[in-house]
Structure formats: structure tokens, C-alpha cells
Design a protein around this motif. Structure first.
Motif, PDB file in Angstrom:
ATOM      1  N   THR A 194       0.823  -1.301   0.060  1.00 12.05           N
ATOM      2  CA  THR A 194       0.164  -0.030   0.026  1.00 12.05           C
ATOM      3  C   THR A 194       0.840   1.332  -0.174  1.00 12.05           C
ATOM      4  O   THR A 194       0.376   2.348  -0.216  1.00 12.05           O
ATOM      5  CB  THR A 194      -0.902  -0.079   1.356  1.00 12.05           C
ATOM      6  OG1 THR A 194       0.026  -0.334   2.232  1.00 12.05           O
ATOM      7  CG2 THR A 194      -2.139  -0.994   0.967  1.00 12.05           C
ATOM      8  N   ASN A 195       2.066   1.087   0.454  1.00 16.80           N
ATOM      9  CA  ASN A 195       3.025   2.391   0.367  1.00 16.80           C
ATOM     10  C   ASN A 195       2.634   3.322   1.406  1.00 16.80           C
ATOM     11  O   ASN A 195       2.812   4.554   1.288  1.00 16.80           O
ATOM     12  CB  ASN A 195       2.992   2.993  -0.942  1.00 16.80           C
ATOM     13  CG  ASN A 195       4.368   3.731  -1.097  1.00 16.80           C
ATOM     14  OD1 ASN A 195       5.408   3.528  -0.588  1.00 16.80           O
ATOM     15  ND2 ASN A 195       4.171   4.664  -1.695  1.00 16.80           N
ATOM     16  N   PHE A 196       1.868   3.070   2.608  1.00 16.89           N
ATOM     17  CA  PHE A 196       1.475   3.963   3.440  1.00 16.89           C
ATOM     18  C   PHE A 196       2.657   4.499   4.069  1.00 16.89           C
ATOM     19  O   PHE A 196       2.437   5.522   5.023  1.00 16.89           O
ATOM     20  CB  PHE A 196       0.493   3.136   4.524  1.00 16.89           C
ATOM     21  CG  PHE A 196      -0.754   3.022   4.111  1.00 16.89           C
ATOM     22  CD1 PHE A 196      -1.617   3.957   3.406  1.00 16.89           C
ATOM     23  CD2 PHE A 196      -1.569   1.518   4.434  1.00 16.89           C
ATOM     24  CE1 PHE A 196      -2.819   3.847   2.929  1.00 16.89           C
ATOM     25  CE2 PHE A 196      -2.748   1.425   4.069  1.00 16.89           C
ATOM     26  CZ  PHE A 196      -3.460   2.635   3.060  1.00 16.89           C
ATOM     27  N   THR A 197       3.852   3.740   4.165  1.00 16.86           N
ATOM     28  CA  THR A 197       4.711   4.532   4.992  1.00 16.86           C
ATOM     29  C   THR A 197       5.372   5.805   4.164  1.00 16.86           C
ATOM     30  O   THR A 197       5.764   6.532   4.872  1.00 16.86           O
ATOM     31  CB  THR A 197       6.084   3.564   5.113  1.00 16.86           C
ATOM     32  OG1 THR A 197       5.728   2.287   5.658  1.00 16.86           O
ATOM     33  CG2 THR A 197       7.250   3.753   6.019  1.00 16.86           C
ATOM     34  N   GLN A 198       5.086   5.845   2.950  1.00 13.90           N
ATOM     35  CA  GLN A 198       5.690   7.063   2.370  1.00 13.90           C
ATOM     36  C   GLN A 198       4.433   8.053   2.102  1.00 13.90           C
ATOM     37  O   GLN A 198       4.737   9.228   2.608  1.00 13.90           O
ATOM     38  CB  GLN A 198       6.087   6.868   0.836  1.00 13.90           C
ATOM     39  CG  GLN A 198       7.008   5.408   0.692  1.00 13.90           C
ATOM     40  CD  GLN A 198       8.223   6.054   1.027  1.00 13.90           C
ATOM     41  OE1 GLN A 198       8.654   6.973   1.089  1.00 13.90           O
ATOM     42  NE2 GLN A 198       9.120   5.041   1.899  1.00 13.90           N
ATOM     43  N   ILE A 199       3.137   7.601   1.997  1.00 16.02           N
ATOM     44  CA  ILE A 199       2.049   8.457   1.975  1.00 16.02           C
ATOM     45  C   ILE A 199       0.802   7.978   2.109  1.00 16.02           C
ATOM     46  O   ILE A 199       0.523   6.626   1.965  1.00 16.02           O
ATOM     47  CB  ILE A 199       2.126   9.377   0.477  1.00 16.02           C
ATOM     48  CG1 ILE A 199       1.092  10.075   0.559  1.00 16.02           C
ATOM     49  CG2 ILE A 199       1.827   8.089  -0.574  1.00 16.02           C
ATOM     50  CD1 ILE A 199       1.385  11.175  -0.885  1.00 16.02           C
ATOM     51  N   ASP A 200      -0.147   8.610   2.847  1.00 15.75           N
ATOM     52  CA  ASP A 200      -1.458   8.164   3.081  1.00 15.75           C
ATOM     53  C   ASP A 200      -2.477   9.421   2.669  1.00 15.75           C
ATOM     54  O   ASP A 200      -3.064   9.865   3.513  1.00 15.75           O
ATOM     55  CB  ASP A 200      -1.430   7.801   4.368  1.00 15.75           C
ATOM     56  CG  ASP A 200      -2.839   7.182   4.736  1.00 15.75           C
ATOM     57  OD1 ASP A 200      -3.766   6.880   3.899  1.00 15.75           O
ATOM     58  OD2 ASP A 200      -3.113   7.027   5.953  1.00 15.75           O
ATOM     59  N   ASP A 201      -2.709   9.521   1.232  1.00 13.94           N
ATOM     60  CA  ASP A 201      -3.368  10.643   1.210  1.00 13.94           C
ATOM     61  C   ASP A 201      -4.996  10.313   1.425  1.00 13.94           C
ATOM     62  O   ASP A 201      -5.604  11.371   1.630  1.00 13.94           O
ATOM     63  CB  ASP A 201      -3.328  10.694  -0.599  1.00 13.94           C
ATOM     64  CG  ASP A 201      -2.194  11.385  -0.901  1.00 13.94           C
ATOM     65  OD1 ASP A 201      -1.424  12.027  -0.149  1.00 13.94           O
ATOM     66  OD2 ASP A 201      -1.808  11.245  -2.038  1.00 13.94           O
ATOM     67  N   ASP A 202      -5.470   9.149   1.470  1.00 10.69           N
ATOM     68  CA  ASP A 202      -6.833   9.079   1.885  1.00 10.69           C
ATOM     69  C   ASP A 202      -7.065   9.099   3.503  1.00 10.69           C
ATOM     70  O   ASP A 202      -8.089   8.708   4.026  1.00 10.69           O
ATOM     71  CB  ASP A 202      -7.447   7.475   1.193  1.00 10.69           C
ATOM     72  CG  ASP A 202      -7.308   7.824  -0.367  1.00 10.69           C
ATOM     73  OD1 ASP A 202      -7.662   8.857  -0.741  1.00 10.69           O
ATOM     74  OD2 ASP A 202      -7.164   6.812  -0.923  1.00 10.69           O
ATOM     75  N   HIS A 203      -5.922   9.044   4.115  1.00 13.90           N
ATOM     76  CA  HIS A 203      -5.928   9.008   5.601  1.00 13.90           C
ATOM     77  C   HIS A 203      -6.595   7.833   6.371  1.00 13.90           C
ATOM     78  O   HIS A 203      -7.579   7.907   6.985  1.00 13.90           O
ATOM     79  CB  HIS A 203      -6.654  10.457   6.194  1.00 13.90           C
ATOM     80  CG  HIS A 203      -6.224  11.757   5.373  1.00 13.90           C
ATOM     81  ND1 HIS A 203      -4.878  12.355   5.967  1.00 13.90           N
ATOM     82  CD2 HIS A 203      -6.736  12.426   4.657  1.00 13.90           C
ATOM     83  CE1 HIS A 203      -4.710  13.237   5.198  1.00 13.90           C
ATOM     84  NE2 HIS A 203      -5.795  13.537   4.495  1.00 13.90           N
ATOM     85  N   ILE A 204      -6.046   6.900   5.599  1.00 11.88           N
ATOM     86  CA  ILE A 204      -6.810   5.615   6.164  1.00 11.88           C
ATOM     87  C   ILE A 204      -6.407   5.183   7.551  1.00 11.88           C
ATOM     88  O   ILE A 204      -7.183   4.792   8.518  1.00 11.88           O
ATOM     89  CB  ILE A 204      -6.180   4.358   5.404  1.00 11.88           C
ATOM     90  CG1 ILE A 204      -6.652   4.552   3.832  1.00 11.88           C
ATOM     91  CG2 ILE A 204      -6.726   3.063   5.781  1.00 11.88           C
ATOM     92  CD1 ILE A 204      -8.234   4.340   3.444  1.00 11.88           C
ATOM     93  N   ALA A 205      -5.134   5.420   7.775  1.00  9.92           N
ATOM     94  CA  ALA A 205      -4.574   5.267   9.290  1.00  9.92           C
ATOM     95  C   ALA A 205      -5.524   5.990  10.316  1.00  9.92           C
ATOM     96  O   ALA A 205      -5.772   5.554  11.229  1.00  9.92           O
ATOM     97  CB  ALA A 205      -3.260   5.293   9.529  1.00  9.92           C
ATOM     98  N   HIS A 206      -5.655   7.336   9.876  1.00 10.25           N
ATOM     99  CA  HIS A 206      -6.142   8.128  10.834  1.00 10.25           C
ATOM    100  C   HIS A 206      -7.773   7.907  11.026  1.00 10.25           C
ATOM    101  O   HIS A 206      -8.345   7.966  11.946  1.00 10.25           O
ATOM    102  CB  HIS A 206      -6.302   9.813  10.282  1.00 10.25           C
ATOM    103  CG  HIS A 206      -6.999  10.656  10.930  1.00 10.25           C
ATOM    104  ND1 HIS A 206      -6.618  11.311  12.273  1.00 10.25           N
ATOM    105  CD2 HIS A 206      -8.280  11.204  10.757  1.00 10.25           C
ATOM    106  CE1 HIS A 206      -7.460  12.087  12.704  1.00 10.25           C
ATOM    107  NE2 HIS A 206      -8.446  12.121  11.877  1.00 10.25           N
ATOM    108  N   SER A 207      -8.590   7.489   9.810  1.00 10.14           N
ATOM    109  CA  SER A 207      -9.880   6.904   9.903  1.00 10.14           C
ATOM    110  C   SER A 207      -9.908   5.629  10.914  1.00 10.14           C
ATOM    111  O   SER A 207     -10.972   5.791  11.674  1.00 10.14           O
ATOM    112  CB  SER A 207     -10.233   6.694   8.618  1.00 10.14           C
ATOM    113  OG  SER A 207     -10.197   7.625   7.886  1.00 10.14           O
TER     114      SER A 207
END
Length: 534
Positions: A194-207
Motif C-alpha cells: 500500500t506504500n502507507f509508509t511513504q504517503i497516506d493521502d486518503d488518511h486510512i490510518a487516521h480513519s
């Protein structure tokens, strides 16, 4: 006149019926606390009502519990809430078949289906079906992923200006860790990068984190579990929860549908899947492959696949990332030699932390084990555990019968900080307490008092991953991620903070959070720079 008499008679009948329904509850109150338990009920009801919010309930329980005899029982309508904060009580409840299920309060959890909240025989069956996906061989096969994502995380801490320096906000560091562990979770649980370490534009972790906060409100205010009442009483919170739920359903649903399509295509062409050994007939499957196989065998529906995937992604990253962040907070605020000892041990066992940190190396990091255990003890990631009583059972060591439909509250947080089990320094961070019972560093005998304290410590006085019949399925998985990430972080950065742990204001948001999180600042400096400036 006749109407008044009729009303009086009806009221008397209702009172008798209510008393009959409550008879076992009052009996338990008397058995646990005697006349004090009966007299203190109005006070307990008042304290519950005025503190019925995640932002206050944990702190108020911590403050007021010492004024009452424990375990104690609180009457709630025709049910009774039993509060337990001692190891013997924990052991009894966690090993009682009558206390296997979660309570109706936890239906407020936004992921309230799947293994996490399954009940009775359904839970036993699902746990048996999913156990192979968290076997030792499966989990140890993930170490390449743990190391790869860990190295990416270190690069982010080194390059992003908000993640290193003399004043890094706790929230920024926590967000980075959450995204990194979520990336690990998606790779290992769902088999999807998912490449979340680099970027999370959809704010999945925050959600995910925001929905946990909303879930905590719905747990302590169960009337909000009704969509109608939630919409009427908390319209903004309701709208936010629906928006975030849809975002996460689309996210996990997209992964499941893509992976399932590829699974069926691979099955159609007869290709061997990853981890399959056709010669021996043995198959090694990660979680997503395991549930697809169960579906292919007719043991699970597509809807159940979605529920299990959503549930497992959440629990496999949220508690782990929170545990790592809490450990770093303990490290940064500790003024002793903990950080130096950790770094020296890591340097001796893992000279190149940018390379591969393996299981064999983790097993040699004795002081790291003590450090991790102490951080999990002092700041319990999941402060409280709730259990439903499916039928009457006897509380071990007491002449007390807990009636069916009771709610049992297991206060792990306060038990792990209680001087009765952990000594006079129970609220202080001291990894030394978890080193071998008979030896101190260098092979010298442990001090007499410390050794006596360890000798009388109950085996259930430390429950970082629960225990008993419903212990955490991903215990090894979570510990391995936590230790690999900590090895890399401690070897590469120096963590300091002027914040004091006794100033923390605790919040029960399913996992442990802090009301004054904005006051926590960390100094995170690259280790080589710190040495050079010294």
C-alpha cells in the motif's frame, strides 16, 4: 380513589417483579462487599453517570477505586457490573468458559463482527479455522517484511523535518508509526502493498484511529448503538462515523475483491500458490489466503470474509503501533541508563541494523525483552477488558456467585500499576524488574526485596495480550513487529523528552490514549549526530 389504589397495586407488583429479577445481583453485592456494598450503590451510580465518557472514565476509576473494597459489584437495572483489578480474579474470569464472550457494550465497536467479537461456539470454530494463519512458521516468514518496512520508516524519520529535531510532536511520530505498521499489516495479513509508509493521502490510518475513538463513546454510552438515537443525539459524530466506515469498507473491500479474483484465477489455471508444497501436501497460507480457502470449502461467506478482513487489519496494526509509541515515550522520559544499555546490547547482537534483524537475534536481546515488557506493564495498550457472563459461576477464592448476564470489567491498567503486585515503585518505569528472577546484570544475585517481590508476583498480574481461553491470536506477530521496529529506531536515533510520565492524563479509547497529548514533545536526534556533538 379506585384509580389510586390500582396504580399503587400495579406499582407494588412491578417492584416485586423487579426485586425478583435483581435478587441474584443483590446477593452478589452482599457476598462481595457486605452491607457497604448495598449502601454505596447510589454513590456508585452517581459516579458512573457523571463520568460516562472515554475522556474521563479511566482517570476517575483510577482515582476512586482505592476508596472501595474490591472486587465490587454495581447494580445496573436487572444486571450487575463486576469490577475486578486483582490477578486471582483475572485468572478466574479469563479461564472460565462462562466468561468467554464479549459484552453487548462492545457491540458499539465499529468492527463488531468477525473473530474479534464472535461469541460462543462461533468464536471457537473461527479461532480454530484462523489459527494456522498465525502459526510460528507463518509469522517468522514475515521478518523480511518487518525489516523492509522498518528501514523505510527509519528513512522517513531521518528525512522528514517534522520527525526529527529538538521538538517533535508526539502526534506526528505516532502518525508515522501507525502508517508503517499499517503497511506491514496490509503486506502480511492481506498480501497487498500500500506504500502507507511513504504517503497516506486518503488518511486510512487516521480513519481507523478516529473510528476507535467513536467506538469508545458508543461502548460507554450504549444507547448510541441505535442508529436512530445516534443520529438524533450526536448528529455530527454519527455523520463522521458513517463517512469513515464507508472509507474503510471501500479500502478493505477493494483489496479483498482484487485478491479474491486473483485467487480464483490462480485456482482455475492450477498454479501453486505461495507457500504451497505440493510434494508434501502441506500448504502455508497467510490470513487472506486462509479465509479464501475456507470460503472455497464452503465454511465462510463473502460477507464473513469482509468482516474478518476488516477486523484483522485493525487489530493487527492499531495496538502494535500504539505499543511501539508508548515504549518510545517511556524511553524518552527515562533519565537512567536504559537507552545506553539497549543501544549497547543491540550493537553487540545486531551490528548492522540497516540489514536483517532476525528471530535468532531478537532472542538474544534480553534487556530489550525487559524494556518491552515494562513499557507494556506501565502503559497497558488495552486498559480494560469486558466479558459477558453466559451462566452463573463462582468467583474463585470467594463465596460469591456471579449471575448470568453480568458484565465483568477487568481493569488490567490499574492492576499492572498496583503496589500490591509490583512494589512501592509500581508507577515508575524500571525494566530491571523483568530481568531473570535470580540474577542481575553481571551475574550478581538480585537484591533481596526485589527478589521477594518477584517471587510473590502472580502469573496473571501482567497481561499485555490478555490470557486464558481467549488470549490474543496475534501475540507473537505483534511482539516481533514491535521488537524489530524498536531495534531499528533505538540504534539510529536518540530519544529524549522533558515530559514526565506522571503528568499523563489517560483516555480509554479502546486502546490507551492521552488527553494532554499536545503537551508531549520529543527530541529525536540521529544517533551519530548525537555522538558527534557530545
Amino acid at each position: 380513589m379506585h384509580l389510586c389504589v390500582a396504580l399503587w397495586v400495579c406499582g407494588a407488583i412491578l417492584a416485586v417483579l423487579l426485586g425478583w429479577q435483581q435478587r441474584k445481583c443483590w446477593r452478589l453485592i452482599w457476598q462481595l462487599n457486605g452491607w457497604r456494598g448495598v449502601v454505596q450503590q447510589p454513590l456508585l451510580w452517581f459516579l458512573l453517570c457523571i463520568n460516562l465518557h472515554p475522556n474521563s472514565i479511566l482517570e476517575k476509576v483510577t482515582y476512586f477505586r482505592v476508596f472501595f473494597q474490591r472486587p465490587m459489584a454495581v447494580l445496573l437495572g436487572t444486571r450487575v457490573l463486576v469490577y475486578i483489578d486483582d490477578p486471582a480474579g483475572m485468572e478466574c474470569v479469563l479461564n472460565a468458559p462462562e466468561c468467554l464472550d464479549k459484552t453487548f457494550l462492545q457491540d458499539g465497536f465499529f468492527v463488531n463482527r468477525g473473530l474479534l467479537h464472535a461469541r460462543g461456539q462461533q468464536w471457537k470454530l473461527r479461532r480454530k479455522q484462523l489459527n494456522p494463519a498465525f502459526s510460528h512458521n507463518i509469522v517468522t516468514s514475515f521478518f523480511d517484511v518487518f525489516n523492509s518496512v522498518g528501514n523505510q520508516m527509519i528513512e522517513q524519520f531521518a528525512t522528514l523535518p517534522q520527525l526529527h529535531g529538538k521538538s517533535v510532536s508526539f502526534t506526528d511520530a505516532e502518525d508515522m508509526l501507525s502508517r508503517a505498521v499499517l503497511e506491514v499489516s496490509c503486506l502480511t495479513i492481506m498480501g497487498t502493498p500500500t506504500n502507507f509508509t511513504q504517503i497516506d493521502d486518503d488518511h486510512i490510518a487516521h480513519s481507523y484511529k478516529r473510528l476507535l475513538e467513536i467506538s469508545a463513546v458508543r461502548v460507554v454510552k450504549p444507547w448510541l448503538q441505535s442508529d436512530l438515537l445516534h443520529r438524533l443525539l450526536e448528529p455530527e459524530l454519527y455523520a463522521e462515523s458513517k463517512k469513515n466506515c464507508q472509507l474503510l469498507e471501500d479500502f478493505v473491500g477493494g483489496i479483498v475483491k482484487t485478491k479474491h479474483r486473483n485467487w480464483r484465477l490462480r485456482d482455475a489455471v492450477g498454479a501453486d500458490g505461495p507457500g504451497e508444497d505440493t510434494a508434501s501436501g502441506w500448504q502455508r497460507r497467510i490470513f487472506i489466503e486462509q479465509i479464501f480457502q475456507l470460503a472455497a470449502n464452503g465454511e465462510m461467506t463473502l460477507e464473513e470474509i469482509m468482516h474478518e478482513a476488516q477486523s484483522m487489519v485493525l487489530v493487527s496494526f492499531e495496538t502494535v503501533s500504539n505499543s511501539i509509541m508508548l515504549a518510545l515515550l517511556c524511553l524518552a522520559t527515562h533519565k537512567g541508563d536504559c537507552q545506553e544499555r539497549l543501544r549497547a546490547e543491540i550493537a553487540a547482537v545486531v551490528p548492522d541494523t540497516g540489514g536483517h534483524v532476525g528471530l535468532e537475534q531478537l532472542q538474544q536481546l534480553r534487556y530489550l525483552d525487559a524494556f518491552v515488557s515494562e513499557s507494556l506493564r506501565l502503559l497497558a495498550t488495552v486498559p480494560m477488558n469486558l466479558r459477558h457472563v453466559s451462566r452463573d459461576f463462582r468467583l474463585a477464592g470467594r463465596d460469591a456467585i456471579v449471575p448470568q448476564n453480568s458484565i465483568v470489567v477487568l481493569d488490567t491498567f490499574n492492576m499492572q500499576r498496583d503496589e500490591r503486585w509490583w512494589g512501592a515503585n509500581a508507577k515508575q518505569f524500571d525494566p530491571q524488574r523483568f530481568l531473570d528472577q535470580d540474577q542481575e546484570p553481571g551475574g550478581t544475585p538480585a537484591p533481596g526485596e526485589a527478589r521477594k517481590q518477584r517471587d510473590r508476583r502472580h502469573s496473571y498480574s501482567f497481561l499485555p495480550f490478555s490470557n486464558g481461553l481467549r488470549s490474543c491470536i496475534g501475540r507473537r506477530y505483534g511482539l516481533f513487529i514491535m521488537k524489530v521496529f524498536l531495534v531499528k529506531l533505538i540504534a539510529n536515533f536518540d530519544f529524549q523528552s522533558d515530559f514526565q510520565l506522571d503528568k499523563l492524563q489517560f483516555v480509554e479509547n479502546i486502546s490507551l490514549k492521552f488527553k494532554n497529548v499536545d503537551d508531549i514533545r520529543l527530541a529525536i536526534q540521529p544517533h551519530l549526530v548525537a555522538q558527534g556533538s557530545a
